[in-house]
Design a protein around this motif. Structure first.
Motif, PDB file in Angstrom:
ATOM      1  N   GLU A 158       0.828  -1.212   0.000  1.00 52.00           N
ATOM      2  CA  GLU A 158       0.000   0.000   0.000  1.00 52.00           C
ATOM      3  C   GLU A 158       0.856   1.253   0.000  1.00 52.00           C
ATOM      4  N   LYS A 159       1.951   1.234   0.758  1.00 51.44           N
ATOM      5  CA  LYS A 159       2.865   2.386   0.787  1.00 51.44           C
ATOM      6  C   LYS A 159       3.499   2.598  -0.581  1.00 51.44           C
ATOM      7  N   ARG A 182       2.275   1.573  -3.509  1.00 56.20           N
ATOM      8  CA  ARG A 182       1.233   2.005  -4.440  1.00 56.20           C
ATOM      9  C   ARG A 182       0.931   3.495  -4.267  1.00 56.20           C
ATOM     10  N   LYS A 183       0.827   3.922  -3.037  1.00 56.56           N
ATOM     11  CA  LYS A 183       0.515   5.324  -2.740  1.00 56.56           C
ATOM     12  C   LYS A 183       1.596   6.261  -3.271  1.00 56.56           C
ATOM     13  N   ASP A 184       2.854   5.875  -3.105  1.00 56.74           N
ATOM     14  CA  ASP A 184       3.972   6.757  -3.467  1.00 56.74           C
ATOM     15  C   ASP A 184       4.331   6.715  -4.942  1.00 56.74           C
ATOM     16  N   SER A 220       2.395   4.862  -7.759  1.00 59.12           N
ATOM     17  CA  SER A 220       1.453   4.462  -8.812  1.00 59.12           C
ATOM     18  C   SER A 220       1.259   5.549  -9.860  1.00 59.12           C
TER      19      SER A 220
END
Length: 503
Positions: free
Chosen positions: A95-96, A98-100, A102
């Motif tokens: 998730e980290k 993907r957030k940073d 993507s």
């Protein structure tokens, strides 16, 4: 480690323990957690450019990133590649990442246990893995290795980096499920893999480069961080059944320089040495270089590193030893860890394909190695480029007399795959490559004396040698030296010393 140890690692309890370990160390998805080190920020700053420089070109390729973590490398891969699939075990890390990252380009982020991952064959040009294999059992790594061969396109690359021997990070751990293998374990396991595709095409991994991560040596005096660049290459199964080898590297490691063969040479030549004269000729020739503290030396064909340790200990220089034989480098790395001498580093690489920045070294040193290389002029031009102005090159090598050769010598050269020139022609190559003050000396008389001295020493240690190895091993070395003396007597085999300067 005991063989049964790894078998227990495939049970559900072990996978549960691995999950619990990373749940504990991924709660906040920080770089300190992921690297298990309180100094992670500073290490990352210096490590990233070093690692990225070792990768093949990323322009327009498809990349599979395994163990992507929070995306320390993902952003750099996405920036140049056509497509990146980033995979990690822990959802918090995914998730980290993907957030940073993507938004940067054509990338996908998935959470998966790598041991269960299934992907299409021939889908990627590069597989990038950082600190993943050390969390897999031997059986799991073998299975993953075969999968990676299938996922890569022919000619594609695998890059991986692992902690070897012992842990690096200073993070407190209540338990530690990591498997700290030796570089030799990884070399042998990965190069033994085979993948058969449709049409009876067989593929395996070839070691392009293997070396320690330099920033860990400089910042932590830690030589346990090792990285590899391997390439998916074709294997000719028929040739293998006939006892042939597909690459020169395979020939060296499986025939001329097996681990046992190296150790028996060392017992004859002296600790750390596998070439003519051992420590005595090393002292004599190194003295010609007038080394000074802080200078940087490249040793091409370093063997097991005796000369490199000698230079570092006695002159305070930094040495990078390179050899195509992974067996040689494995032993050299083991000795480097024992010596606790961070100024000496080793890598598996091919001098004809390796690149360094211009003016990287003060000295290029090579002992009885370049006889294997056909285009010596091209190699010497690379040496000239790698040297700083005023830098020196020193080489000893097998040479030959003028043709025609005796049939016995011709057969010897062909069987070994040597490419030999007269000492005079050798010196001309150095001049054509741009070197000045070239000295090309025929040292065959010294070669003969050294061999005779080694035969005397061999007789003195005969019983000890046979007890350690065998009568057959002893006879093979002694007969080899005796045959060398005969070839020198006919004038066919020569030995040369060459040194020169870059303006």
């Amino acid at each position: 480690m005991q063989s049964g140890y790894f078998e227990t690692l495939n049970c559900p309890i072990v996978r549960t323990n691995m999950t619990e370990f990373w749940k504990e160390h991924s709660q906040h998805a920080t770089v300190e957690e992921m690297m298990l080190d309180s100094n992670a920020q500073q290490l990352t700053q210096h490590e990233l450019p070093e690692i990225l420089e070792l990768l093949p070109s990323l322009d327009g390729i498809d990349v599979l990133e395994l163990g992507a973590g929070i995306g320390r490398y993902t952003s750099h891969l996405v920036g140049k590649a056509h497509y990146v699939l980033a995979v990690d075990f822990m959802e918090n890390f995914v998730e980290k990442n993907r957030k940073d990252n993507s938004h940067l380009g054509n990338a996908e982020f998935i959470q998966a246990d790598i041991t269960q991952l299934e992907l299409q064959e021939n889908s990627f040009d590069l597989i990038f893995s950082n600190w993943l294999f050390m969390y897999l059992s031997e059986k799991e790594l073998h299975a993953l290795g075969k999968k990676m061969l299938s996922w890569l396109r022919p000619g594609g690359y695998l890059f991986f980096r692992e902690s070897c021997f012992h842990q690096s990070g200073d993070c407190k751990r209540d338990f530690n499920p990591t498997h700290y293998r030796t570089p030799a374990n990884y070399n042998h396991l990965m190069t033994s893999l085979r993948w058969e595709e449709s049409g009876d095409k067989l593929y395996g991994f070839y070691i392009v480069l293997s070396r320690t991560v330099q920033i860990y040596v400089k910042m932590k005096k830690n030589q346990n961080q090792v990285c590899w660049l391997m390439q998916k290459v074709s294997r000719n199964e028929v040739q293998q059944h006939q006892g042939g080898f597909n690459t020169f590297q395979q020939f060296l490691d499986n025939q001329q320089y097996t681990r046992q063969g190296i150790l028996r040479y060392e017992m004859m030549f002296g600790a750390g040495y596998v070439s003519t004269g051992g420590p005595s000729t090393t002292r004599e020739f190194v003295d010609l270089l007038n080394l000074r503290p802080g200078q940087e030396v490249l040793d091409v064909g370093c063997g097991i590193g005796g000369g490199d340790f000698y230079m570092a200990k006695n002159f305070g220089v930094e040495v990078l030893g390179m050899d195509l034989s992974s067996n040689m480098v494995e032993i050299a790395m083991e000795r480097a860890v024992e010596e606790k001498l961070p100024s000496v580093q080793f890598e598996v690489s091919d001098a004809t394909k390796r690149t360094f920045s211009e003016s990287s070294f003060d000295v290029v040193y090579s002992r009885d190695t370049i006889l294997h290389i056909s285009d010596k002029l091209r190699l010497f031009r690379k040496f000239n480029s790698w040297l700083k102005p005023g830098g020196k090159v020193l080489i000893t090598d097998y040479c030959c007399g003028e043709k025609p050769w005796t049939p016995a010598f011709q057969e010897y050269v062909s069987q070994r795959g040597y490419i030999l020139y007269t000492p005079q022609r050798y010196g001309m190559f150095l001049e054509e490559a741009g070197f000045t003050n070239v000295k090309a000396e025929d040292r065959t008389a010294q070669f003969i004396k050294v061999i005779k001295d080694e035969l005397i020493r061999a007789e003195k240690i005969k019983n000890e040698f046979i007890q350690e190895f065998s009568q057959e091993d002893y006879d093979a070395i002694v007969n080899g030296w005796t045959e060398k003396l005969q070839r020198c007597k006919t004038g066919d085999q020569r030995w040369g010393l060459f040194y020169a300067t870059k303006d």
